[in-house]
Design a protein around this motif. Structure first.
Motif, PDB file in Angstrom:
ATOM      1  N   SER A  97       0.838  -1.206   0.000  1.00  0.00           N
ATOM      2  CA  SER A  97       0.000   0.000   0.000  1.00  0.00           C
ATOM      3  C   SER A  97       0.868   1.249   0.000  1.00  0.00           C
ATOM      4  O   SER A  97       0.598   2.221  -0.731  1.00  0.00           O
ATOM      5  CB  SER A  97      -0.917   0.002   1.225  1.00  0.00           C
ATOM      6  N   THR A  98       1.900   1.236   0.828  1.00  0.00           N
ATOM      7  CA  THR A  98       2.819   2.388   0.894  1.00  0.00           C
ATOM      8  C   THR A  98       3.504   2.598  -0.456  1.00  0.00           C
ATOM      9  O   THR A  98       3.640   3.742  -0.934  1.00  0.00           O
ATOM     10  CB  THR A  98       3.889   2.145   1.972  1.00  0.00           C
ATOM     11  N   LEU A  99       3.912   1.487  -1.094  1.00  0.00           N
ATOM     12  CA  LEU A  99       4.595   1.569  -2.386  1.00  0.00           C
ATOM     13  C   LEU A  99       3.669   2.135  -3.465  1.00  0.00           C
ATOM     14  O   LEU A  99       4.090   2.933  -4.316  1.00  0.00           O
ATOM     15  CB  LEU A  99       5.087   0.180  -2.779  1.00  0.00           C
ATOM     16  N   ILE A 100       2.401   1.729  -3.450  1.00  0.00           N
ATOM     17  CA  ILE A 100       1.419   2.222  -4.435  1.00  0.00           C
ATOM     18  C   ILE A 100       1.239   3.731  -4.294  1.00  0.00           C
ATOM     19  O   ILE A 100       1.229   4.483  -5.275  1.00  0.00           O
ATOM     20  CB  ILE A 100       0.067   1.490  -4.268  1.00  0.00           C
ATOM     21  N   GLU A 124       1.445   4.193  -8.301  1.00  0.00           N
ATOM     22  CA  GLU A 124       1.182   2.989  -9.084  1.00  0.00           C
ATOM     23  C   GLU A 124       2.123   2.810 -10.271  1.00  0.00           C
ATOM     24  O   GLU A 124       1.828   2.066 -11.204  1.00  0.00           O
ATOM     25  CB  GLU A 124      -0.275   2.941  -9.575  1.00  0.00           C
ATOM     26  N   THR A 125       3.290   3.456 -10.216  1.00  0.00           N
ATOM     27  CA  THR A 125       4.265   3.227 -11.301  1.00  0.00           C
ATOM     28  C   THR A 125       5.084   1.971 -11.048  1.00  0.00           C
ATOM     29  O   THR A 125       5.542   1.320 -11.987  1.00  0.00           O
ATOM     30  CB  THR A 125       5.215   4.439 -11.419  1.00  0.00           C
ATOM     31  N   GLU A 126       5.298   1.631  -9.773  1.00  0.00           N
ATOM     32  CA  GLU A 126       6.067   0.432  -9.427  1.00  0.00           C
ATOM     33  C   GLU A 126       5.177  -0.742  -9.067  1.00  0.00           C
ATOM     34  O   GLU A 126       5.548  -1.896  -9.239  1.00  0.00           O
ATOM     35  CB  GLU A 126       7.005   0.757  -8.249  1.00  0.00           C
ATOM     36  N   LEU A 127       3.989  -0.446  -8.566  1.00  0.00           N
ATOM     37  CA  LEU A 127       3.051  -1.501  -8.149  1.00  0.00           C
ATOM     38  C   LEU A 127       1.643  -0.972  -8.264  1.00  0.00           C
ATOM     39  O   LEU A 127       1.344   0.132  -7.773  1.00  0.00           O
ATOM     40  CB  LEU A 127       3.332  -1.934  -6.693  1.00  0.00           C
ATOM     41  N   THR A 130      -2.714  -1.487  -7.899  1.00  0.00           N
ATOM     42  CA  THR A 130      -3.658  -2.074  -6.935  1.00  0.00           C
ATOM     43  C   THR A 130      -3.948  -3.539  -7.287  1.00  0.00           C
ATOM     44  O   THR A 130      -4.000  -4.420  -6.422  1.00  0.00           O
ATOM     45  CB  THR A 130      -4.974  -1.273  -6.929  1.00  0.00           C
ATOM     46  N   GLY A 131      -4.118  -3.804  -8.571  1.00  0.00           N
ATOM     47  CA  GLY A 131      -4.375  -5.176  -9.010  1.00  0.00           C
ATOM     48  C   GLY A 131      -3.206  -6.103  -8.710  1.00  0.00           C
ATOM     49  O   GLY A 131      -3.389  -7.256  -8.300  1.00  0.00           O
ATOM     50  N   GLN A 132      -1.983  -5.586  -8.911  1.00  0.00           N
ATOM     51  CA  GLN A 132      -0.796  -6.397  -8.637  1.00  0.00           C
ATOM     52  C   GLN A 132      -0.650  -6.685  -7.144  1.00  0.00           C
ATOM     53  O   GLN A 132      -0.228  -7.784  -6.756  1.00  0.00           O
ATOM     54  CB  GLN A 132       0.442  -5.679  -9.165  1.00  0.00           C
ATOM     55  N   LEU A 133      -1.010  -5.707  -6.304  1.00  0.00           N
ATOM     56  CA  LEU A 133      -0.978  -5.939  -4.854  1.00  0.00           C
ATOM     57  C   LEU A 133      -1.969  -7.033  -4.471  1.00  0.00           C
ATOM     58  O   LEU A 133      -1.673  -7.908  -3.655  1.00  0.00           O
ATOM     59  CB  LEU A 133      -1.306  -4.641  -4.103  1.00  0.00           C
ATOM     60  N   SER A 134      -3.156  -6.980  -5.093  1.00  0.00           N
ATOM     61  CA  SER A 134      -4.160  -8.022  -4.841  1.00  0.00           C
ATOM     62  C   SER A 134      -3.614  -9.393  -5.242  1.00  0.00           C
ATOM     63  O   SER A 134      -3.799 -10.380  -4.523  1.00  0.00           O
ATOM     64  CB  SER A 134      -5.431  -7.704  -5.638  1.00  0.00           C
ATOM     65  N   ALA A 135      -2.919  -9.438  -6.394  1.00  0.00           N
ATOM     66  CA  ALA A 135      -2.340 -10.699  -6.860  1.00  0.00           C
ATOM     67  C   ALA A 135      -1.259 -11.186  -5.899  1.00  0.00           C
ATOM     68  O   ALA A 135      -1.177 -12.387  -5.596  1.00  0.00           O
ATOM     69  CB  ALA A 135      -1.762 -10.519  -8.262  1.00  0.00           C
ATOM     70  N   LEU A 136      -0.423 -10.266  -5.417  1.00  0.00           N
ATOM     71  CA  LEU A 136       0.650 -10.641  -4.485  1.00  0.00           C
ATOM     72  C   LEU A 136       0.092 -11.216  -3.181  1.00  0.00           C
ATOM     73  O   LEU A 136       0.633 -12.176  -2.631  1.00  0.00           O
ATOM     74  CB  LEU A 136       1.534  -9.434  -4.190  1.00  0.00           C
ATOM     75  N   ILE A 137      -1.005 -10.604  -2.703  1.00  0.00           N
ATOM     76  CA  ILE A 137      -1.637 -11.138  -1.486  1.00  0.00           C
ATOM     77  C   ILE A 137      -2.174 -12.553  -1.759  1.00  0.00           C
ATOM     78  O   ILE A 137      -2.068 -13.459  -0.931  1.00  0.00           O
ATOM     79  CB  ILE A 137      -2.766 -10.200  -1.008  1.00  0.00           C
ATOM     80  N   GLY A 138      -2.747 -12.730  -2.967  1.00  0.00           N
ATOM     81  CA  GLY A 138      -3.219 -14.057  -3.354  1.00  0.00           C
ATOM     82  C   GLY A 138      -2.085 -15.063  -3.414  1.00  0.00           C
ATOM     83  O   GLY A 138      -2.215 -16.203  -2.941  1.00  0.00           O
TER      84      GLY A 138
END
Length: 581
Positions: free
Chosen positions: A259-262, A267-270, A272-280
């Motif tokens: 969240s901090t990175l986003i 959202e240039t490095e990460l 919201t969708g990618q964070l969701s995928a990482l949690i998955g």
């Protein structure tokens, strides 16, 4: 060794064993790609309905493929594991049929029962876990890590750092608990032994009013199993909280850092969708580690079971038929030449010592002696139920080791001291002696064994059902049925090991007369406690301490053998007192 031996029992279930991991691979691929598609869907959520429908349909299709693959994987895993269990039990049972008495003595009946039930079930469960979980778990870890690194390698390192910690914790748990499973299986053997002994001797228990004692003994055995299992389960219970702690800790760290990175990188490095995928993927990796721990626990339990099963499957019988063994026993001649015998190489002394004996075909030989004089041991060498330790034993002019075992034992009928009847009709029990015997042949041998009369008085006569163990016939009736069964084999040698002890002296005499008249060419060996049962024998052996201390006819022994004369006078005196009373 264990894997190779047990693997041989897979046989016709190889295809299901191969199809299971094949379907699991498809399931894993679908599950690890779904979070990535979800990430794309989330990131394109604000671009209208077209991407939503497109990626939504892709997700539904992948979910269906994953579901079907999982169902088929589970189906074939069940077929393969239950098939392996069936084959293992069958292979163990077939192996038992080839065992000599020595192997049965070494394992014990209760231990063999445990190995064919509890141990096989443990291996079955472990095999199912292996062909499903052992394929799924590493693949899930590899794919989930690969996907995570492709999204953001910094966050993926968090997952990588947790794995060795969990692996170390799991290894410590397994090392701690494995010795207890070894102890537990020995406890199971003792528990089964207690049950078998009690069921077999239930009449004695009732007669001596020892139910409370037996309950207490069984309760102690059950408590020991419970105590050991409880301790082992307490250690294994640590696995779940450790895994759950790791899962939630990783998810919290990933969510917080992501969240901090986003926010910081807009959202240039990460995204919201990618964070969701990482949690998955974090959930998939940690769940795979938990599954791995369960697999390791199951394998840990099954390792000792596998070893115990392998012991049975790889144990070579001490008695085997020689190649091109002799198929025909010429006659009932028996010759013991300097024979010594011990039950085990570790035994401190011989059970039989310095046995020299010549018996001609057709002779009737009586054997008497006190308890523990090795009378039964002597006759068990003749059909080669045990091998002599030293010396030589000949039957029909040949060493017993030259014969095909089946041919030798078909020529020797033994009615052992412990008579056994099986559940089934009288006819079915008698046809153990000769499965092709006609009704007329069955009736004839029953008349010889003085069994025909009481059979005719039964409700269904020869079709009367015998309960397991012959519990619905008397001891004397059981003995006569066993003698009839032995006679159906038309043996060259007939051995009666105290097999008329439960019949009255008149019936005993009639049985001996029938044998003398009807099977004169058959060698007859009679072990008896009553002198009257052997006094008309051609040769009587007096045994003591594993040796033949005296031999001769009744008249000769009355003159030369103090032991024989004392036994005879004691029994005759007792009989006279009974008659005078």
């Amino acid at each position: 060794m264990v894997i190779k031996t047990i693997g041989k029992s897979v046989r016709e279930y190889k295809l299901p064993s191969i199809l299971t991991p094949a379907f699991i691979v498809v399931e894993v691929v679908m599950e690890t790609v779904i979070p990535m598609i979800m990430a794309i869907l989330i990131d394109n959520f604000d671009k209208g309905m077209e991407p939503i429908l497109k990626y939504g349909l892709i997700l539904v299709a992948m979910a269906v493929v994953s579901l079907v693959s999982g169902i088929l994987g589970g189906k074939y895993a069940a077929i393969a594991s239950t098939g392996l269990a069936k084959n293992l039990r069958q292979d163990m049972y077939f192996a038992l049929q080839e065992y000599a008495f020595r192997e049965i003595d070494d394992f014990s009946a209760s231990s063999l029962v445990t190995r064919m039930t509890t141990d096989v079930t443990n291996v079955q469960n472990a095999y199912q876990m292996i062909i499903r979980g052992a394929i799924r778990t590493p693949l899930m870890l590899i794919f989930a890590f690969a996907m995570s690194f492709s999204i953001n390698w910094k966050i993926a390192l968090i997952f990588l750092a947790v794995v060795p910690v969990l692996g170390t914790a799991l290894a410590l748990i397994i090392v701690k608990v494995l010795p207890f499973f070894r102890k537990i299986f020995k406890r199971y053997d003792a528990l089964n032994n207690s049950v078998q002994e009690n069921v077999r001797g239930i009449r004695v228990v009732k007669a001596f009013v020892r139910e409370d004692y037996e309950k207490e003994k069984f309760g102690t055995a059950v408590e020991r199993v419970r105590s050991d299992f409880t301790y082992a389960e307490k250690i294994l219970a640590l696995n779940n909280p450790i895994m759950m702690l790791a899962i939630y800790a990783v998810i919290m760290i990933v969510a917080s850092y992501g969240s901090t990175l986003i926010i910081d990188t807009k959202e240039t490095e990460l995204t919201t969708g990618q964070l969701s995928a990482l949690i998955g993927y974090a959930t998939q990796i940690m769940s795979s580690m938990m599954m791995l721990s369960m697999i390791m626990v199951m394998i840990t339990m099954s390792i000792e079971s596998g070893k115990r099963i392998t012991e049975v499957l790889t144990r070579q019988p001490s008695l085997v038929s020689p190649e091109n063994g002799v198929k025909e026993v010429a006659n009932g001649d028996i010759s013991f030449r300097d024979v010594n015998f011990r039950y085990s190489e570790k035994a401190e002394r011989n059970a039989l010592e310095d046995i020299n004996l010549e018996i001609k075909s057709g002779m009737t030989v009586g054997i008497i002696g006190g308890t523990g004089s090795s009378k039964s041991t002597l006759i068990q060498l003749i059909p080669r139920l045990y091998d002599v330790s030293e010396g030589e034993l000949l039957v029909g002019g040949r060493n017993v080791k030259e014969y095909d075992l089946a041919a030798l034992r078909d020529a020797v009928s033994v009615v052992l001291q412990k008579n056994v009847l099986f559940a089934g009709t009288i006819k079915e029990n008698l046809r153990w002696g000769n499965k092709y015997a006609t009704d007329e042949e069955i009736e004839r041998v029953c008349k010889l064994a003085q069994a025909h009369e009481f059979i005719e008085e039964m409700p269904d006569k020869y079709d009367t059902f015998i309960e397991q163990g012959g519990t619905n016939v008397s001891g004397g009736q059981k003995q006569r049925l066993c003698i009839a069964r032995a006679l159906l084999k038309k043996p060259k040698i007939l051995i009666l090991d105290d097999s008329t002890s439960a019949v009255d002296t008149k019936t005993d005499a009639l049985i001996r007369k029938a044998m003398r008249d009807e099977i004169p060419d058959t060698t007859k060996i009679i072990i008896a406690q009553r002198v009257i049962s052997v006094e008309d024998a051609d040769l009587i052996l007096v045994m003591s301490g594993g040796r033949i201390v005296d031999r001769g006819t009744h008249e000769e022994l009355m003159k030369t053998s103090d032991i024989y004369r004392e036994v005879y006078e004691t029994q005759s005196g007792g009989k006279e007192e009974e008659e005078n009373a």
